[in-house]
Motif scaffolding. Sequence first.
Motif, PDB file in Angstrom:
ATOM      1  N   GLY A 545       0.792  -1.223   0.000  1.00 49.67           N
ATOM      2  CA  GLY A 545       0.000   0.000   0.000  1.00 49.67           C
ATOM      3  C   GLY A 545       0.821   1.268   0.000  1.00 49.67           C
ATOM      4  O   GLY A 545       0.302   2.364   0.241  1.00 49.67           O
ATOM      5  N   GLU A 546       2.106   1.141  -0.298  1.00 50.37           N
ATOM      6  CA  GLU A 546       2.984   2.321  -0.313  1.00 50.37           C
ATOM      7  C   GLU A 546       2.783   3.112  -1.602  1.00 50.37           C
ATOM      8  O   GLU A 546       2.569   2.538  -2.667  1.00 50.37           O
ATOM      9  CB  GLU A 546       4.446   1.883  -0.198  1.00 50.37           C
ATOM     10  N   SER A 547       2.858   4.414  -1.495  1.00 48.36           N
ATOM     11  CA  SER A 547       2.762   5.268  -2.683  1.00 48.36           C
ATOM     12  C   SER A 547       4.175   5.608  -3.157  1.00 48.36           C
ATOM     13  O   SER A 547       5.104   5.718  -2.352  1.00 48.36           O
ATOM     14  CB  SER A 547       1.996   6.549  -2.358  1.00 48.36           C
ATOM     15  N   GLY A 548       4.319   5.772  -4.450  1.00 50.90           N
ATOM     16  CA  GLY A 548       5.639   6.070  -5.000  1.00 50.90           C
ATOM     17  C   GLY A 548       6.460   4.805  -5.174  1.00 50.90           C
ATOM     18  O   GLY A 548       6.185   3.767  -4.580  1.00 50.90           O
ATOM     19  N   SER A 549       7.468   4.909  -6.011  1.00 51.58           N
ATOM     20  CA  SER A 549       8.326   3.767  -6.312  1.00 51.58           C
ATOM     21  C   SER A 549       9.250   3.469  -5.145  1.00 51.58           C
ATOM     22  O   SER A 549       9.749   4.382  -4.472  1.00 51.58           O
ATOM     23  CB  SER A 549       9.163   4.065  -7.561  1.00 51.58           C
ATOM     24  N   ILE A 550       9.531   2.194  -4.929  1.00 52.98           N
ATOM     25  CA  ILE A 550      10.509   1.812  -3.897  1.00 52.98           C
ATOM     26  C   ILE A 550      11.884   2.365  -4.248  1.00 52.98           C
ATOM     27  O   ILE A 550      12.709   2.635  -3.368  1.00 52.98           O
ATOM     28  CB  ILE A 550      10.565   0.273  -3.733  1.00 52.98           C
ATOM     29  N   HIS A 551      12.120   2.582  -5.547  1.00 55.17           N
ATOM     30  CA  HIS A 551      13.439   3.039  -5.996  1.00 55.17           C
ATOM     31  C   HIS A 551      13.642   4.537  -5.801  1.00 55.17           C
ATOM     32  O   HIS A 551      14.714   5.062  -6.102  1.00 55.17           O
ATOM     33  CB  HIS A 551      13.645   2.632  -7.449  1.00 55.17           C
ATOM     34  N   GLN A 552      12.622   5.207  -5.295  1.00 51.36           N
ATOM     35  CA  GLN A 552      12.744   6.627  -4.945  1.00 51.36           C
ATOM     36  C   GLN A 552      12.751   6.835  -3.429  1.00 51.36           C
ATOM     37  O   GLN A 552      12.700   7.963  -2.964  1.00 51.36           O
ATOM     38  CB  GLN A 552      11.601   7.420  -5.579  1.00 51.36           C
TER      39      GLN A 552
END
Length: 627
Positions: A545-552
Motif C-alpha cells: 500500500g505504499e505510494s511512490g516507487s521503492i526506488h525513490q
Amino acid sequence: MPPCFTYDHRTVEARWQSVWQQTQLYEVDLATTAHPFYNLMMFPYPSAEGLHVGNVYAFTGADIYGRFMAMQGRAVLQPMGFDAFGIHSENFAIKQGVHPGKLTARNIQRFRETQLKRIGNRFCWNHEIQTTDISYYKWTQWIFLQLFKVGLAVRKKATVNWCPSCKTVLADEQVIGGECERCNTLTIGRELEQWFFKITQYAQRLLDNLEQLDWSEKVKTAQRNWIGYSETDDTVQYHLRDWLISRQRYWGPPIPIIYCEVCGTVPVPEEQLPVQLPETENWLPQGTGNSPLADIPEFVNTTCPCCGSAARRETDVSDNFLDSAWYFLRYPSSDRSDVPFDPAITAKWLPVDMYIGGAEHSVLHLLYSRFITMVLHDLGYIPFEEPFRRFRAHGLLTKQGAKISKSKGNVVNPDRYIEEYGADTLRTYLMFLGPYDQGGDFSDRGIAGMRRFLERVYQWVLKHQNHLQPHPPDLASQQRLHQTIHKVSEDIQSLKYNTVIAALMSYFKMLQAKLSIAEVELKSYLLMLAPFAPHVTEELWQQLGESGSIHQQKFPQFDAQLLITEQVTVTVQVNGRTRTTINLSPNASQEEAIAAARHTQAIQRHLNNQEVHRAVYVPGRILNFVT
C-alpha cells in the motif's frame, strides 16, 4: 499456496518495466536537479549474437551501484548507447553478407527492445547515443580537427601492423602476441602513410596522473606497463607509441581531411561537418591499402576549401576507439546539435563519478579516453583533465571452470534465463557467484536456487503484509536489523555484492523464524533487496500500500549505537524507587539513557503528568528521574 502468493515473474517484470518507461522514472533533469551522480557503464558493440551473460554481469553490477546512490539522495544519470562503428561490427556484416548499416540498425533494435529493457537497469534512455549517427560522428570528426590544428594529428609514413584477414592496419594496442585482437590472424609489417595521434607527447602526464586516480590497481598497473617509462644512459624512454587511427575499411567516420595540389593537406572547415559516410554496395575491404571509399568518385572528388581548386578527400576512416574515447562527454549533451558537449552541463556532471567495466579495456579504451580528455582540457573545452573519478574493473564469468566463449561452445544466452527464471533471479544470482571484481562459475543449479529464494521472500511478504507490528521490535531484533543495514551499506559501496546477498539471506532466515514482524523490519528488508531485485521489490512495495516507487525511497540508515552487541543493565528509578531496567551500551550517554528509559511503558506510566526537574545518571548502573 493460494494463487495470489504465486510469483509470476513474467507478468510482474513486464508490468514494472512498462510503468518505469511510461513514468520516466529514471530520467533526470540535468540542468536543474541537485546532487548529480554520473554512473557509467561501457556501452556494447551491437553484434548479431545479442547481449551475452558477461554483459549482463557487468551492467547489473553497475546498476546496483547506481540504484544504491539514488537511494542515498543522489540524482543518478545512468545512460546507455551503442558502440556501433568499427571492425567488430563490419566483420560480422561481412560474415552475414548484409550491409553493416542495415545489420547494425537491426542489432541495436534487438539489444535495446528485447534485451537491455528486460534486465531491469535504471537506464536514462532519453540520452541514448549511437556512434554511427551523423549527429554523433560529426563531433568525432570535430575532435579530430582540434587535434590536427595543434599538431597532435599527423600523417606520416611508418611500418605498421597489417592484418591480412581484416585487410586493415591496427594500432599497436590492437595486436596481442603478434596477432590481430579481433580475428587472431598473424599480423605483418607494412609501410604505409597513416594518420597518428601524438599520444607520446602526453606519456609522462598519463603516467603521473595514475598516482591520484581512484581506480582498480590492476588497471593502473596495466597502463604503467604499457606506457613503459625507462631510463638508459640518462635518457628517458617510453614503450608507448603514437596512436594509429587510420583504418582502410568502410564502416567508420571518414577522416575530415582534403588533399589539394596547391594547398597541401587541408582540414575540412568545421561548418562543413559532418563528412558523411556515403551509401554504397561496394563496401567490402579491398586489401590494397586503400579504403573502399577510394572507389567512390563522387565522394573522393571535391574542391579545396582554401583555393577552390580540384581536390580529393581522405578515404580512410578513423578507428572506433576514437568514437568511444569521448562518448561519456556526449551522453549528457546528446540533445545538443550545435555543440559536442554543453559547457554548463559538462561542468556540472563530469568527471564521471563511477565507471565500471572490463579490465581488458585497461590500455585501449581507458588510455585513449584519458588522452582525449587531457587534450580537450588543454584546448580549453572542458575544466578537468581526467575523465573518470572512480573506475572499477569487474571479474569474468566461467562455466564449468572454462572461460565463456563461442569456440568452447559454452556461451550463456541471458534471454533464456530471463524468460525461465526472471531478470531479478538472473541479476541476483550473477552477483552471488563470487566477488564482483573476480567473477564466478555459472551453473543452472545455482540459478534455480536463487529463484526459490526470491519466491520465498515474495510469499513471506504477502503472508505478513496485513499483520505487521507498528512499534519497533525488541532490542535484539533492532540490533540484528541495524547490523544488517550496516553490512549491506558498506559492502555495496565496496562492490562486495556476493557478501551483501549472503547477509540478506541470513537475515531473512532469522525473520522467517519470528512469530511477529515489525513494519520497520519488513520494509527495511525490501529496501535493501531493491537494488538487486528491482521488479519483485517494486511489486511488493505496492502490495504493502505504499505510494511512490521503492526506488525513490531512502535507503535504510543504521544507528551506530545499535551495532554494539555488548550491553549493560541499567536500573531506572523515579524519585529513588526502582521502576524498571533497560539494556544499554556501556558507552551510552545520559541523553541516550533518558531516551531509552522514556521509551518503556513503566517509566511513561510513572512520569505521567509529572514534571522532571533533573535526571541523575551513573553510567552503566543507575538512572534516576527526580520529579
